[in-house]
Design a protein around this motif. Structure first.
Motif, PDB file in Angstrom:
ATOM      1  N   LEU A  73      -7.375  -2.190  -0.479  1.00  0.00           N
ATOM      2  CA  LEU A  73      -7.038  -2.646   0.871  1.00  0.00           C
ATOM      3  C   LEU A  73      -6.938  -4.156   0.993  1.00  0.00           C
ATOM      4  N   PRO A  76      -2.520  -8.926   3.081  1.00  0.00           N
ATOM      5  CA  PRO A  76      -1.794  -8.609   4.316  1.00  0.00           C
ATOM      6  C   PRO A  76      -0.859  -7.415   4.201  1.00  0.00           C
ATOM      7  N   THR A  79      -2.547  -4.243   5.382  1.00  0.00           N
ATOM      8  CA  THR A  79      -2.792  -4.328   6.822  1.00  0.00           C
ATOM      9  C   THR A  79      -1.545  -3.954   7.600  1.00  0.00           C
ATOM     10  N   GLU A  80      -0.395  -4.470   7.153  1.00  0.00           N
ATOM     11  CA  GLU A  80       0.865  -4.150   7.807  1.00  0.00           C
ATOM     12  C   GLU A  80       1.196  -2.659   7.681  1.00  0.00           C
ATOM     13  N   GLN A  83      -0.916  -0.685  10.205  1.00  0.00           N
ATOM     14  CA  GLN A  83      -0.440  -0.856  11.576  1.00  0.00           C
ATOM     15  C   GLN A  83       0.846  -0.079  11.815  1.00  0.00           C
ATOM     16  N   ARG A 293       6.012  -2.637   8.113  1.00  0.00           N
ATOM     17  CA  ARG A 293       5.566  -1.725   9.175  1.00  0.00           C
ATOM     18  C   ARG A 293       6.534  -0.560   9.343  1.00  0.00           C
TER      19      ARG A 293
END
Length: 343
Positions: A73, A76, A79-80, A83, A293
């Motif tokens: 994990l 970035p 994380t994207e 989301q 995303r």
């Protein structure tokens, strides 16, 4: 004030429709005439009916959850992805369970165990074996995210190879560079493997001999610093370092500047992803912008469709386009979202 104990059968009786019609209206699925829809909505509003999602899930033998499997994990990029995945799962009233395998030997078993608690799973490419993916697909709907799996398992990815070939051609043609190094490990990562192939293809298309091996490092910024040490210590340094992602590129940039090199005058550096920091460092990073995303959101949509309509036809694979972003780290004077050689 509505009565929370009103049942779907009572709403059906009050609206003069079937229970199935109430279910279709409250779920927003299926074909219902406008007149019937209005009657159901009026009864729902008047009597305060709220669907029992938990009971419905149990009746349908669903968990109301989707799985998302990563190797780790950090950074970035993941994380994207989270989301983007949640942007589709949450409105569908599905929670998201995340499993990080960290390349453990029992990764396959962990993911198969997760499948018992979720309705569908998205697996980042290269995280588990193809046999495990096939077994997983027998249990729940599965989508390979950012990579490819067996032909029978749907996938969502970006045009890694063509995008990296375009970036490489920009360096070879527009800047006249010849000594390029590729940093990243194609082993176990479909994305990096395709980018390495695109890097080599661009050389061959121009009648040039590409490097025979990449500089194999992991995908985080400290690994880029280590790559810079290997490339810039001792013998002649390359003219350009083409990195498999922005995190590696930022590490190479730190390593190069720490040795007193000027970027791009002494060393050209490029990345892939267009992470937020790519535009903020000095010099800003030439890179490939991928819709991270959207990648994850598309995977979630495929899974939700398969969960809601078992047996329905789904695409074998979806490939999303990328965007070449030219900034000063390659020697160009200013940012251009579509600069360089486009063919």
């Amino acid at each position: 004030m509505g009565n929370s104990r009103v049942t779907v059968r009572e709403i059906a009786r009050l609206a003069g429709v079937s229970v199935a019609t109430v279910s279709r209206v409250s779920n927003g699925t299926g074909q219902v005439s406008e007149e019937m829809r209005r009657r159901v909505l009026d009864a729902i509003e008047k009597y305060g009916y709220r669907p029992d999602h938990l009971g419905r899930a149990l009746a349908a033998r669903r968990h109301g959850a989707l799985g998302l499997v990563f190797p780790g994990l950090s950074g970035p990029y993941f994380t994207e992805l989270i989301q983007g995945f949640e942007s589709e799962a949450v409105p569908a009233r599905a929670s998201v369970h995340i499993l990080c395998t960290h390349l453990r030997e029992d990764s396959d078993d962990q993911v198969l165990e997760m499948a018992r608690r979720v309705d569908g799973v998205a697996v980042v490419g290269g995280t588990i074996s193809d046999p495990a993916l096939l077994r997983l697909a027998e249990m729940v709907p599965v989508v390979v995210l950012a990579g490819r799996g067996p032909e029978t398992v749907p996938s969502v990815s970006v045009d890694n190879g063509p995008a990296m070939a375009r970036l490489t051609r920009h360096l070879l043609v527009d800047h006249g560079l010849r000594d390029l190094a590729f940093v990243g490990n194609p082993d176990g990562s479909p994305d990096v493997s395709e980018r390495w192939a695109g890097f080599r293809d661009a050389h061959r298309e121009l009648g040039l001999h590409p490097p025979t091996e990449p500089v194999r490092v992991a995908m985080q910024q400290p690994d880029g610093v280590l790559a810079a040490e290997r490339l810039l210590t001792g013998g002649a340094a390359p003219q350009a370092v083409v990195c498999a992602n922005d995190e590696i590129a930022l590490g190479v940039l730190v390593g190069a500047l720490g040795r007193g090199l000027r970027v791009p005058e002494d060393l050209v550096i490029t990345g892939f992803d267009d992470a937020p920091m790519a535009a903020l460092v000095a010099p800003p990073l030439t890179t490939v912008r991928q819709p991270i995303r959207d990648l994850a959101a598309e995977a979630a949509r495929l899974i939700l469709t398969a969960v809601d309509a078992p047996g329905a036809a789904t695409p074998d694979s979806i490939v999303l386009p990328t965007e070449f972003v030219v900034r000063r780290s390659c020697g160009c004077p200013a940012e251009s979202p579509n600069g360089g050689t486009g063919k």
